[in-house]
Design an enzyme around this catalytic site. Structure first.
Site, short mmCIF file in Angstrom:
data_model
loop_
_atom_site.label_atom_id
_atom_site.label_comp_id
_atom_site.label_asym_id
_atom_site.label_seq_id
_atom_site.Cartn_x
_atom_site.Cartn_y
_atom_site.Cartn_z
N ASN A 213 83.35 74.19 42.60
CA ASN A 213 84.70 74.03 43.16
C ASN A 213 85.66 73.63 42.05
O ASN A 213 85.26 73.50 40.89
CB ASN A 213 84.69 73.02 44.31
CG ASN A 213 84.21 71.66 43.84
OD1 ASN A 213 84.84 71.01 43.03
ND2 ASN A 213 83.05 71.23 44.35
N ASP A 282 79.04 70.94 49.49
CA ASP A 282 78.43 70.60 50.80
C ASP A 282 77.11 71.32 50.99
O ASP A 282 76.19 70.78 51.59
CB ASP A 282 79.40 70.97 51.93
CG ASP A 282 80.62 70.05 51.93
OD1 ASP A 282 80.42 68.84 51.69
OD2 ASP A 282 81.75 70.53 52.14
N LYS A 292 68.04 87.16 37.82
CA LYS A 292 69.37 87.58 38.24
C LYS A 292 69.25 88.57 39.39
O LYS A 292 68.48 89.54 39.31
CB LYS A 292 70.09 88.22 37.04
CG LYS A 292 71.51 88.61 37.38
CD LYS A 292 72.20 89.27 36.21
CE LYS A 292 73.56 89.78 36.66
NZ LYS A 292 74.21 90.63 35.66
N PRO A 310 72.39 66.65 50.05
CA PRO A 310 72.37 65.24 50.46
C PRO A 310 73.76 64.65 50.30
O PRO A 310 74.50 65.02 49.38
CB PRO A 310 71.40 64.60 49.46
CG PRO A 310 71.39 65.52 48.28
CD PRO A 310 71.63 66.91 48.82
N ASP A 311 74.13 63.73 51.18
CA ASP A 311 75.40 63.01 51.02
C ASP A 311 75.11 61.78 50.16
O ASP A 311 74.51 60.81 50.63
CB ASP A 311 75.98 62.62 52.39
CG ASP A 311 77.41 62.12 52.25
OD1 ASP A 311 77.66 61.28 51.34
OD2 ASP A 311 78.28 62.57 53.02
N ILE A 312 75.53 61.86 48.91
CA ILE A 312 75.18 60.81 47.93
C ILE A 312 75.80 59.48 48.33
O ILE A 312 75.13 58.44 48.34
CB ILE A 312 75.65 61.25 46.52
CG1 ILE A 312 74.95 62.56 46.13
CG2 ILE A 312 75.37 60.16 45.49
CD1 ILE A 312 75.53 63.25 44.91
N PHE A 332 85.94 58.69 48.18
CA PHE A 332 87.21 59.41 48.06
C PHE A 332 87.25 60.50 49.12
O PHE A 332 86.21 61.02 49.53
CB PHE A 332 87.33 60.05 46.66
CG PHE A 332 88.11 59.19 45.71
CD1 PHE A 332 87.56 58.01 45.22
CD2 PHE A 332 89.39 59.56 45.30
CE1 PHE A 332 88.27 57.21 44.35
CE2 PHE A 332 90.11 58.75 44.43
CZ PHE A 332 89.55 57.58 43.96
O1 C5P Z 1 82.44 64.58 53.17
P1 C5P Z 1 83.35 64.65 51.97
O2 C5P Z 1 82.81 65.57 50.90
O3 C5P Z 1 84.76 64.96 52.28
O4 C5P Z 1 83.31 63.16 51.38
C1 C5P Z 1 83.96 62.81 50.21
C2 C5P Z 1 83.35 61.56 49.63
O5 C5P Z 1 81.93 61.56 49.75
C3 C5P Z 1 83.58 61.47 48.15
O6 C5P Z 1 83.58 60.10 47.79
C4 C5P Z 1 82.40 62.21 47.58
O7 C5P Z 1 82.15 61.86 46.23
C5 C5P Z 1 81.29 61.77 48.49
N1 C5P Z 1 80.25 62.77 48.71
C6 C5P Z 1 78.97 62.55 48.24
N2 C5P Z 1 77.98 63.46 48.48
C7 C5P Z 1 78.22 64.56 49.21
C8 C5P Z 1 79.51 64.80 49.69
C9 C5P Z 1 80.50 63.89 49.42
O8 C5P Z 1 78.76 61.52 47.56
N3 C5P Z 1 77.25 65.43 49.43
#
Ligand code: C5P
Length: 404
Positions: A213, A282, A292, A310-312, A332
């Site tokens: 992105n 995401d 390739k 994973p959502d870190i 953020f």
């Molecule tokens: O859900 P969204 O991407 O809008 O959330 C944004 C926040 O979550 C940011 O602080 C981003 O660094 C963190 N984030 C994360 N891991 C993900 C998605 C978002 O740490 N997979």
């Protein structure tokens, strides 16, 4: 607002080939808003002319304690009382030895000795041959001047004017400028460990293609710099960006969200603050092809399937809660509309005490931004400003919150 606005700096030059870098340093300090009074030793004048330094600083260079133009004939007192800081760059081995002994037989060393130690900081940028740097006498003298209150800014490593390679080069002008700016910042996070994610992630489709992105990483890098300036020990986990590493920050480069999670998980246990600015993808392709993927001319497009990353931030916030909340997590949110409602909802979803909202399309790649801080207790707006200025305000806010 310029970073050195209102600061009056005495820039002392002693004998060394690195004097050529001090001309650029002088320019950079003035561009950053400082007024600069140059003082040169006789040895420095062999490497750089006072005329050049006068032209750059826009002030006559002070060269002698016997200069009769000083009304009271006390240049050493006048110079040191007017300064917010004295920076000796380059600082020769000989000059360090003089400082260590309190010798004062030239204007610059006399001025250093005469300065009010508690009010006028002395910063040293050593520059010398690697053997001179490593010599026990030099190291002993450095330890002594540091014990006497001087701030030793360290040296660079690399090729030296003599043809040898090693420690002892003077730091580059932009590094010295950053160190000087950092020196004046309040040390609100002294001794704290701060972990930061920044930039985009890159999720491979095959060895040559991937999904990423437009995040530039600039906000996260500015926060890393501001945290370091505030005295924190900073680890910056960066996705693929080409930004320079802020001074004194430990940087770990990663590519995918999974790599980022591993790096963050490794460093989180020692951290007091975690700030997630990374624009983590995401989704990622469920398998990255080892070869390739070829276009075969049939018009058929590859059938890509995605899995969620994973959502870190949520993962760390959850494990911090499990460990009774000793990691203060900040998220953020880059939104395109309804910033407040979206940021409030995201704060709850991520389970963090502080969520910082910004309008994504208005800030991606830019050097400025505007922030909305959202907490349980309420909100606070930071009006549009440079990312570094906003980062410093954010760090001050975070420091307030972890102190409570
Ligand atoms: O859900 P969204 O991407 O809008 O959330 C944004 C926040 O979550 C940011 O602080 C981003 O660094 C963190 N984030 C994360 N891991 C993900 C998605 C978002 O740490 N997979």
């Amino acid at each position: 607002m310029k970073d050195l606005a209102g600061k009056h700096i005495v820039l002392g030059l002693t004998g060394g080939i690195a004097c050529y870098k001090s001309a650029e340093l002088c320019r950079l300090m003035i561009k950053a808003g400082a007024t600069v009074q140059v003082v040169m030793t006789a040895a420095a004048e062999h490497f750089m002319t006072a005329v050049s330094m006068q032209a750059l600083s826009q002030r006559p260079v002070a060269l002698s304690q016997w200069d009769a133009r000083e009304a009271n004939n006390m240049a050493h007192i006048n110079l040191s009382r007017a300064a917010d800081a004295c920076l000796i760059a380059p600082c020769s081995a000989d000059f360090i030895a003089k400082l260590a002994q309190g010798q004062s037989d030239d204007l610059l060393s006399l001025m250093c000795l005469a300065r009010p130690v508690d009010q006028v900081p002395l910063l040293l940028a050593p520059a010398m041959n690697r053997e001179m740097w490593a010599h026990p006498a030099t190291q002993r003298n450095l330890a002594q001047v540091a014990a006497d209150g001087a701030v030793v800014l360290g040296v660079g490593v690399g090729e030296q004017a003599c043809g040898e390679t090693g420690d002892g080069r003077m730091l580059e002008p932009h590094e010295l400028l950053d160190d000087l700016i950092a020196f004046f910042q309040p040390k609100v996070l002294a001794g704290q460990r701060v972990l930061i994610t920044a930039g985009p992630t890159y999720e491979a489709i095959d060895p040559v293609r991937g999904i990423t992105n437009l995040s530039s990483g600039k906000m996260g890098f500015a926060i890393a710099r501001a945290a370091r300036e505030a005295g924190a020990d900073v680890t910056l986990v960066a996705g693929p960006v080409s930004l320079p590493t802020p001074r004194g920050v430990q940087r770990i480069d990663v590519r995918s969200a999974s790599n980022m999670l591993s790096a963050v998980t490794l460093h989180a246990p020692e951290a007091r603050v975690f700030i997630a600015t990374a624009a983590v993808a995401d989704w990622r392709p469920d398998v990255a092809s080892e070869q390739k993927i070829k276009k075969d001319g049939s018009g058929q497009t590859p059938a890509l399937r995605f899995v969620e990353n994973p959502d870190i931030l949520a993962t760390l916030a959850q494990s911090a809660r499990a460990r009774s909340g000793d990691l203060y997590c900040v998220g953020f949110a880059a939104e395109s509309h309804d910033l407040l409602a979206n940021a409030q909802a995201k704060r709850l979803r991520k389970g963090v005490p502080l969520l910082v909202g910004n309008i994504g399309p208005a800030t991606f790649g830019q050097d400025d931004n505007a922030l909305l801080l959202v907490e349980e207790q309420g909100t606070e707006e930071f009006a549009r400003d440079s990312k570094l200025a906003l980062a410093r305000r954010l760090i001050a806010s975070i420091a307030d919150r972890i102190r409570d």
